[in-house]
Structure formats: C-alpha cells, structure tokens
Enzyme design. Structure first.
Site, PDB file in Angstrom:
ATOM      1  CD  GLN A  12      -2.748  -0.904   2.437  1.00 46.79           C
ATOM      2  OE1 GLN A  12      -3.900   0.115   2.426  1.00 46.79           O
ATOM      3  NE2 GLN A  12      -2.812  -1.411   3.476  1.00 46.79           N
ATOM      4  CB  VAL A  13       3.526   2.618   2.316  1.00 51.10           C
ATOM      5  CG1 VAL A  13       4.229   3.715   2.205  1.00 51.10           C
ATOM      6  CG2 VAL A  13       2.349   2.544   3.547  1.00 51.10           C
ATOM      7  CG  ASP A  37      14.095 -12.921  -1.037  1.00 54.61           C
ATOM      8  OD1 ASP A  37      13.572 -12.466  -0.159  1.00 54.61           O
ATOM      9  OD2 ASP A  37      14.480 -14.159  -0.898  1.00 54.61           O
ATOM     10  CB  THR A 102       4.257  -1.463  13.333  1.00 58.65           C
ATOM     11  OG1 THR A 102       2.909  -1.827  13.708  1.00 58.65           O
ATOM     12  CG2 THR A 102       5.199  -2.343  14.321  1.00 58.65           C
ATOM     13  CE1 TYR A 126       4.332  -6.347  11.071  1.00 58.33           C
ATOM     14  CE2 TYR A 126       2.899  -5.404  12.792  1.00 58.33           C
ATOM     15  CZ  TYR A 126       3.532  -5.283  11.757  1.00 58.33           C
ATOM     16  OH  TYR A 126       3.590  -4.064  10.837  1.00 58.33           O
ATOM     17  CD1 TRP A 151      -4.727   0.322  13.652  1.00 58.11           C
ATOM     18  CD2 TRP A 151      -6.528   1.113  13.729  1.00 58.11           C
ATOM     19  NE1 TRP A 151      -5.463  -0.069  14.679  1.00 58.11           N
ATOM     20  CE2 TRP A 151      -6.424   0.453  15.028  1.00 58.11           C
ATOM     21  CE3 TRP A 151      -7.748   1.954  13.695  1.00 58.11           C
ATOM     22  CZ2 TRP A 151      -7.325   0.531  16.044  1.00 58.11           C
ATOM     23  CZ3 TRP A 151      -8.799   2.087  14.504  1.00 58.11           C
ATOM     24  CH2 TRP A 151      -8.459   1.330  15.947  1.00 58.11           C
TER      25      TRP A 151
END
Length: 300
Positions: A12-13, A37, A102, A126, A151
């Site tokens: 998305q970013v 990779d 995050t 995570y 989010w």
C-alpha cells in the site's frame, strides 16, 4: 535526477510512493519481491550498490500479523534483518534511510496517545520483529528517521476499508470489535510524509533524525471506523450494513492486538511541521477512488 529507492513497492505505501507527486528533480524507484528478496542480504546490498541513490525508504515488511506467530524466522528475516542490511548499506554510502515501523512495538496497555520515547513491549512476533528492525536502523550509524504508523488503509491492497466494503456488500449486518482503539492512516498521507522526510534529510545535513509517529488525526475504534466507512459508503451508493460492537474476546486471533494503538504526533509536528489531517477526511478520499464521489442529493 535524485532517485529514492523504495522497498515494498507492491504494498500500500510503496504504491502510494510511486503515485506521489514528487517535485521536479526527484523520482521514486520502487522495488518489490520479484526485484529484490528482502530475506536475502546479498540481494539488498546489490540493489543499494547498483546506482547512486539519494535516499532509501524502507517500506517493505512482513505484515501477516497472525501468520508471523508460526512463521517466526521469515518475519524476523524481513522485518529485522532486511532493515539492518538496508541501513548498513545506507551508512556505507553516506545516504539517509527512512524506515516504516508500527504501533505493535507498544503493549497497548494504557490510555492516551503513545509518545515516541514511551517504553516498548511487543505482544507478539510481528511487533517484536518490527522492533528488531527499528533497533537495527537506530544503531547502524546511518542518518535515519523511523516512522511508526498504524491501521494503514488505501484504495488498493488488502486492508480494513476494502474488507468492510466487500463483506458489507453481502451481509445486512456485521460484528466488529469495539475495544481496540487507534487512528486509521491513509497510505497516501503516510507516503507524502515519508517522501517529505526523505527529501529533507537529503537536502539538509542538519535536519532532525530519530523516531516519529504518523497516523491520521483523531481517535476511534474498529467498530467506529466501520460505521464511518458505511456512513460514507451509503452517500456514494455503496454498501451500508448495520455494525454491531463486540469484544476482542469474541473474535480470537493467533496474535494478540494492542488495545490502544493511538500514536502521538507531537514529535513530527515539532521537528517537521507535519500536522496530519483527520482520518474521516482521508477516508473520504479513499472511498472517492473506490466508489466515486458522494451523490449530490446526499451532500445536502
């Protein structure tokens, strides 16, 4: 031409960084898994050494939060060792790196927005692996900005907005957790922030460095987020099911989620003058792209 290397180009970013209106003389070069990779440090070193980059934006990540609980090595390879390799290469070339992290580095166990220097205590693999990435960048010696977010949603990829619209089109009512709090983040707004920080670090040797938070402004919970999605969706002729609030205990997942993911913007406002807009407005732009503009009769 100043070229900025962007990892996670298919996410998305990364997608929004490619779409961002970079100023004249600047260009984002996005790479995805097929081109590099991130679990292979040699591949990362080769890409960074392939040309004279102005900066690196590290947006690639292992984001399958629940799968990470059983896929520990892969999560750590991509979320911790890849940023380590990128930051080491940035330090060697003398270029800055902007790294995306995050809210999951926090335990989410208190009220109020998390400040950048609050104690971290991830609840699962995570968050722990992303914290490892932060530490790698922070100790690499490279000039850096670490940007924690939460989010993230957009008109592409897999995210809460698209899931709600898809499921809401088939069901008259949905059940959504109401005891996890935070602020949604437009991937486009986050991309603009990352680009702004990268360009500032390139152009100004005395620019601030360190850890920052970015999300859109205003608190909500997943239930409130869903209700606003469907309120705005209805104005565009999209699905508008009813939304029932439930507790997290009624929707168990392999990975425990932070109860409070609200991020303070104090540091990024102070150092870069970035003041995030409200999440409802940012959501409207996403729904415009997915569903079209609101119908005129519903705007009155």
């Amino acid at each position: 031409m100043r070229q900025v290397l962007v990892t996670g180009g298919a996410g998305q970013v990364g997608t929004e960084l490619a779409r961002f209106a970079w100023p004249e003389g600047w260009e984002a070069v996005t790479i995805d898994r097929a081109e590099c990779d991130l679990a292979d440090p040699a591949a990362i070193a080769a890409v960074v050494g392939s040309r004279d980059w102005a900066a690196i934006i590290s947006a690639g990540a292992y984001t399958a939060v629940d799968k990470a609980e059983s896929d520990i090595v892969a999560a750590w390879a991509i979320n911790a060792l890849a940023p380590a390799a990128l930051a080491a290469a940035a330090q060697e070339k003398g270029i800055p790196i902007v790294h995306v992290s995050t809210d999951y580095v926090f335990p989410g166990d208190r009220e109020g927005a998390w400040e950048v220097d609050d104690p971290v205590a991830p609840l699962g693999v995570y968050g722990a692996s992303k914290l490892g990435g932060e530490l790698a960048v922070r100790t690499s010696g490279a000039r850096h900005a670490i940007v924690r977010t939460a989010w993230v949603v957009s008109a592409h990829g897999n995210n809460f907005v698209k899931t709600m619209l898809r499921v809401g089109a088939d069901r008259p009512s949905l059940r959504v957790v109401a005891d996890q709090h935070g602020s949604p983040t437009s991937a486009a707004d986050l991309a603009a922030t990352l680009a702004t920080l990268a360009m500032r670090l390139v152009e100004d040797a005395s620019a601030p460095t360190g850890t920052y938070h970015f999300s859109n402004a205003g608190p909500t919970d997943w239930h409130g987020f869903a209700e606003e999605i469907f309120r705005q969706s209805a104005a565009r002729g999209g699905p508008s099911p009813s939304v029932e609030p439930i507790a997290s205990s009624e929707y168990p997942t392999p990975a425990k989620r932070p109860a409070n993911s609200l991020l303070s913007h104090r540091a990024i406002e102070r150092d870069f003058g970035i003041h995030p807009r409200g999440w409802q407005t940012a959501l409207g732009d996403i729904l415009d792209e997915l569903l079209g503009a609101p119908h005129k009769e519903t705007q009155a």
